[in-house]
Design an enzyme around this catalytic site. Structure first.
Site, mmCIF file in Angstrom:
data_model
loop_
_atom_site.group_PDB
_atom_site.id
_atom_site.type_symbol
_atom_site.label_atom_id
_atom_site.label_comp_id
_atom_site.label_asym_id
_atom_site.label_seq_id
_atom_site.Cartn_x
_atom_site.Cartn_y
_atom_site.Cartn_z
ATOM 1 N N LYS A 1 0.834 -1.205 0.000
ATOM 2 C CA LYS A 1 0.000 0.000 0.000
ATOM 3 C C LYS A 1 0.868 1.253 0.000
ATOM 4 C CE LYS A 1 -1.568 1.455 4.016
ATOM 5 N NZ LYS A 1 -1.213 2.881 4.278
ATOM 6 N N ARG B 1 1.824 14.393 12.639
ATOM 7 C CA ARG B 1 2.795 14.170 11.566
ATOM 8 C C ARG B 1 2.751 15.370 10.636
ATOM 9 N NH1 ARG B 1 1.503 8.174 9.479
ATOM 10 N NH2 ARG B 1 -0.629 8.725 10.003
ATOM 11 N N ASP C 1 5.563 0.436 12.070
ATOM 12 C CA ASP C 1 4.329 -0.208 11.625
ATOM 13 C C ASP C 1 4.243 -1.680 12.042
ATOM 14 O OD1 ASP C 1 3.276 2.060 10.554
ATOM 15 O OD2 ASP C 1 3.590 1.522 8.464
ATOM 16 N N ARG D 1 -7.951 -0.477 5.683
ATOM 17 C CA ARG D 1 -7.123 0.540 5.030
ATOM 18 C C ARG D 1 -5.852 -0.060 4.458
ATOM 19 N NH1 ARG D 1 -4.964 4.277 8.753
ATOM 20 N NH2 ARG D 1 -3.886 4.958 6.854
#
Length: 430
Positions: A22, A125, A316, A408
């Protein structure tokens, strides 16, 4: 709002195919704005963020089509003209990566209007380095009514040093610089494989980029870019998630179409924790890909983790590793250095019986603990993955709410898990 109902306690076994990344596909889609010719992207994951980015490109006037293929999805984007180079708040608020259209729009059209992305559940961010970089290349930046407006007759190549490493900032400026006049040098650039993949696509389109994947990227601007075809790299975070899924359930998995070179820190840490991992080349149709075999043969060992920019242990994967650490022998210390608010999943894991103490950016996970099924709620994409992993290892039934987060970044993860023996069901409620 969809939920997952999971009955835990079953080891995962079998083969799973890793999808396209992604985080490589999104900047590649934005790069299609740099040319009036068609860009074809293969191995595209059909996930919510891709749908959002496609909607944004279509909103601005691009034509796109997404079709399923035997070895992944194929997305064609044709941005002949962009009548309105605006990324509206309604779309940007759904996905921060929408800011990636800023550089391509200014580079090709000399004008962009992009909503400020605002905060995020895992911490602020900011995009200040994106804007400072564009200003260094000659753009005039203004911020009004929550939108960044950037203008430039033509960007001018220059030297820009990133004060801190930023992946999307590196991608944005690299794309903008492809159509600038002269040479742009980006120092302290991000090193992620997704940066290299984007540079590979841009060079296929006619750009002149060297050094991608190193701290110094050099971009010699060209007058125009052409169309191209490109296959997106495998998703290293999906790969790492399935490695952790095998480990936490005591399973044995073969991950096809993976890329172990992009996961050296994760695999090293899992091996330190007692997980057996091997990789080897494999043939898939006309392509030679990589296969990773992972096997958990007994109780894991505690191992400390500190998240770092690539090639270090990725932020992540922090939440998934925390879930795994609940089953390890001893105490694991996890230090989060990238985001200041990325332990929201710890409270939900504690509802399932995990013994976790959080102190600022440091979390101590004491194991092994007996996890029991519970109703839990996801706060972000990777947190949702950690809760699914914990539910797979827990005794009894768990219900994971707000799984739109996991959609997502993972394409129908429940279908892949079912094929590996998991008892998981998606519940759709009005």
């Amino acid at each position: 709002m969809d939920k997952f109902r999971i009955e835990g306690g079953r080891p995962l076994e079998g083969k799973v195919t890793i999808g396209g990344a992604k985080n490589a596909a999104l900047p590649a889609m934005a790069a299609a704005l740099l040319t009036s010719k068609r860009v074809v992207l293969r191995n595209i994951p059909r996930v919510r963020d891709i749908i959002t980015m496609r909607g944004l490109l279509d909103e601005m006037g691009a034509d796109s089509s997404l079709k399923g293929e035997r070895q992944g999805n194929r997305l064609a984007i044709h941005a002949r003209k962009i009548p309105d180079p605006t990324a509206p708040y309604e779309l940007v608020k759904q996905m921060r990566a929408s800011v990636l259209v800023l550089g391509p729009l200014v580079g090709r059209f000399g004008h962009a209007r992009v909503s400020l992305p605002g905060g995020c559940a895992i911490g602020a961010r900011p995009i200040n380095l994106h804007l400072k970089g564009l200003e260094k290349l000659g753009a005039t930046i203004s911020i009004e009514h929550g939108y960044v407006e950037a203008r430039a007759d033509r960007l001018q190549g220059d030297l820009f040093h990133f004060d801190t490493i930023t992946v999307t900032g590196t991608e944005n400026l690299m794309m903008a610089a492809t159509l600038a006049d002269g040479v742009t040098v980006l120092e302290n650039a991000a090193l992620e494989p997704e940066i290299e993949d984007l540079a590979a696509l841009l060079n296929k389109m006619g750009a002149d980029i060297t050094g991608a994947g190193t701290p110094t990227i050099r971009v010699r601007g060209v007058a125009r870019l052409e169309g191209a075809e490109h296959s997106i790299i495998p998703d290293r975070i999906e790969t790492g998630t399935f490695l952790a899924a095998a480990a936490i359930t005591g399973g044995h998995l073969i991950l096809e179409c993976a890329e172990p070179r992009h996961l050296t820190a994760v695999m090293a840490k899992l091996r330190e924790a007692g997980v057996e991992i091997e990789s080897r080349p494999a043939t898939r149709g006309k392509d030679v890909t990589q296969v990773i075999e992972v096997k958990a043969t007994g109780p894991g060992r505690a191992a400390d983790v500190t998240t770092q920019e690539y090639p270090g242990f990725p932020t992540d994967m922090q939440a998934q590793y925390m879930a795994l650490a609940t089953q390890a022998q001893g105490s694991s210390v996890i230090t989060e250095t990238i985001f200041e608010n990325r332990y929201l999943h710890a409270l939900e894991l504690a509802r399932m019986g995990a013994d976790i103490t959080v102190d600022g950016r440091r979390a101590v996970v004491r194991g092994p603990t007996r996890l029991s099924g519970a109703n839990v709620q996801a706060s972000d994409l990777r947190a949702s993955a950690s809760l699914v992993l914990a539910a797979l290892a827990a005794e009894g039934e768990s219900v994971v709410d707000r799984v739109y987060h996991i959609d997502r970044g993972y394409e129908r993860i429940e279908d892949k898990l079912k094929r590996l023996g998991a008892q998981i069901q998606r519940i759709t409620e009005d």
